[in-house]
Design a protein around this motif. Sequence first.
Motif: not given
Length: 333
Positions: A324-333
């Motif tokens: 995904p283009a979004r990294p984890m901090h931008s997605i939400g764990g």
Amino acid sequence: MTLVDSFGRTHNNLRISVTDRCNIRCFYCMPEGPVQYLPRKHLLTYEEITELVKIFVSLGIDRVRLTGGEPLVRQDLPVLIRSLKAIDGLVDIGLTTNGILLADQAQALQEAGLSRINISLDALDEASFREFARREGLEAVLRGIEAAQRVGLDPIKINAVAVRGLTEKQIIPFGEFALQTGIDVRFIEYMPLDAENQWEREKVLFASEIRQALIEHFGPLTPESTSSREAPATDYTFANGQGQIGFIASVSEPFCNRCNRLRLTADGKLRNCLFSLEETDLKSLLRSEESVDHRQRLIADAIRESVAHKKEGHEINTARFIQPARPMHSIGG
């Protein structure tokens, strides 16, 4: 009413990111250097999150978990928890935090109605902690864990990302930690969600390897019979019945076939999978000029459509996988 996808999976669990900001820089989640965070106006307000959760609950969601970034960097989080606690049909409110700010906030979070807490902690010595987090903070996290115990948050779970070359020397200390504190420790296989696209399968320390190392040191591990089928972790207890160890084997033993989770990003995008390449913009619908009733119907329809189009799995183990283009901090764990 329930949210069932085309593979028969029922969804009752919603992860809600309240911010993409964080106070450390874990390499598996964030870039080391400057980060372009979302402007505040793009974040969902607490009132908007509450309105969306009411719609999700009407569709069958009955538990939520607040995430980030680091959720405790957003001001007045207990205000949101109290609002969510008042929603009929919502039976569980959890929180995932790195624990650095937890010591000062644990009491207020518990009093607001927080049900359970997961604390991300990848190492138990300061040098190794800095290798993961690229910042200091271990002592603050340990104080946060003690505060969570003191105010009665239960259960408390530790999430440790398992990376080959770093985690091996943490396995036995985490086992000892679980035995001594009674806190559940869960190892999570390193996933391709880093901001710098440095993930390689060879860097994943597999759950089976960690489990074997624990057995060799502590003796047999007994599968936990009370574990929920939908839970991502496979849990075990030590032979003496004290302490629990869990494994989230997202790479080597995917559990996509029983996934019951949806994710709402801090800027109001619905993701039907952690690794989804598509998002549904609920914020635009929420902020539209439509009447309240019509707006809520549009949002409910959009949620149902997103769930209906959920794919069978994340395909990490295939040549088809796209990070995904979004990294984890931008997605939400």
